[in-house]
Design a protein around this motif. Sequence first.
Motif: not given
Length: 508
Positions: A422-427, A431-433, A439-440, A502-503
Motif C-alpha cells: 500500500a505504501e507504493l500508492v501515492p498518499p 487517501e482520496a480513494h 463515505a457511506p 482504505a481503513l
Amino acid sequence: MRTGMHTVPEPSPPPTPPVPLTALLAREDLALRQIAGPPAAGTVLHGAHTSEMADPYPYLLGGELLLTAGVHIPEAAGSGTYFDDYVSRIVAAGGAALGFGVAPVHDTVPRALVASCETYGLPLLEVPPRTTFAAVGRAVWQLMEHARTAELRRVTEAQQSLAAAASRPDPVPAVLHRLARHLGGRAVLYGPEGAEIAAAGRTPAGGHPGAGPAPDASPDGSPDALTALARLLVARGSASASDTTPAGIHLTAYALGAGQGFVLGVAAGRRDPGDHTIASVAAVLLSLLTGDQHSGSGAARSSALVRLLLGDTAEDVAPLLGGDRWLVVHARPEERAPDALAASALGAALGSPLVDLAGDVVRVLVPAGREPGPQPGWTLGVSAAVAPGGWRAADTQAARALGRARATRTALVRYGTRAALAELVPPDEAEAHARALLAPLADNPALTETLRTWLSLHGSWDRTAVALSVHRNTVRQRIARCAALLGTDPDDPDVRMELWFALRRAER
C-alpha cells in the motif's frame, strides 16, 4: 549490632498468628485448668499435638500444646528422674505447654510431673475426663483461625488507611502517621544522606518485661539504633534490614525506590505476623511519593502539564518529559478493575511515571527506548513509536492493539508498522480513494470500528465481539449494515483487501 539482611518480598497475607494460652483456658466447654508453670498470660500456642512417646522431642516443631494421657509413664517414674527428663525434652523442643488427661490411665496428675513443670517453667494443664484431646485440638485450631481472620482484617484496614493517607495533600507525613499508629511505634523517613526528613509516633517501651522506655538517641548524642540501622542498610545496598535492641524493641528498615537513598525506618515494641505486610505497603507508597522529589521529574511533568493547558503543543512540551519518540501502551488487568496503586505500579514496571487510569484501562506514555514487555496479570496493546505530534494516533493504535490482544488472548500485541504494498500508492490518491469508498460510513464511527476490528481478526465474530465488548449478534448486524451501505460483499477476499487498505489509509 545483630542485624539480619534480606530482600523485601511482595506484600502478602500474614501467616497464621499464635493464640494466647489464656484464650484456650477461657473456653468453658473444655474446663481446662492450669496447675503448674508460669502465668498463662505470657504463653502463646502455634498448634496442638498428641503424643504418648516417652521422648516427644523429635515430633515437635515448637510452640505446641503437647497432650498426653501418661500412657508412657512407668510405674516407678516418681522415684527417679523420669519426669525431669521428660519435661526438659519438651522445653528443649520449644513446646509451649503440656496438657495431661486425667483418666483412663491416671486418676490425677502425678505430683512429680507438677514439680518438674514448675522447675522447668512449663505451663501444665489438667484435662478433665469429659474433655477429649480431639476437642482441645479443634479448639486450638478454631482460635487460630479466628486470630488469622482478625489479623487479615487488621492488615486490610491498614492497607486501605495507608492508601487514603497517600492521597492527602500532605501524603508523606500522613502515611508515616498512619503507619506508626497501626504498628504502635515510631515511623521515620530518612533522606539520601541519612538525615531524618519526617517522623511520626513514639519509640515504644522495651519489648520484654522490665524494660524501660527506649531513648531516641544515645546519651552521648550518637544516632539512635534505628538511624544506625537505616544508614547500614544504605551502605550495604540491601533491600531491608532488621534488628532487636537490648531493650527488646524491634527495628526494621526498608530501602525505598531503586537506589535513590530514601529509607523507611520502623521501631515497634512487638512484631505481629501482619506488621511486615503493613510496613511493606507503606514502603511501596513512600517509594512512589519520594521518587519524583529525588529526581525532579515530577516538577518537569507538572511544568509540561501547565504548558499544555496554556496552549503549547505536544512538540513544545515533549523535551520536558525526556524523549523524542514515544510509545503509547494500553493495559487491562486480567481479573479485577485496576486502582491508582496498580496503575502506578504498572507504570513503574514499564519505566514511565506518565500514567493515566481511565475506567478499566490504564494508559502509559513510554519513551521509545524502553521497549515494553509482557506484564504478569495484564493484557497490553502497544502502539508504534511516534514523535510527540503523533501521540493521538498512537493512542488509537494502542487501543486497537489491546482489543486484538484481548480477542486473541495474547499477553501483548504491538501495532504493526511494517511497510506494505500500500505504501507504493501515492498518499494523496490513496487517501482520496479511501474517503470515497468509506463515505457511506463516515457518520457512523461504531460501524467503521466494527468493520476494522472484524477485518483485523480475519472475520471472526467471537473475537470481534470480545475485542469490542459487545454481543456477537451485534457484530453480525453491524457488518451486515456495512455491507448494505457500501454495496459490497465482505465475504469476498478482494473486497476485504480493498476495505482494509482504505481503513488503514483513513487512520492517517
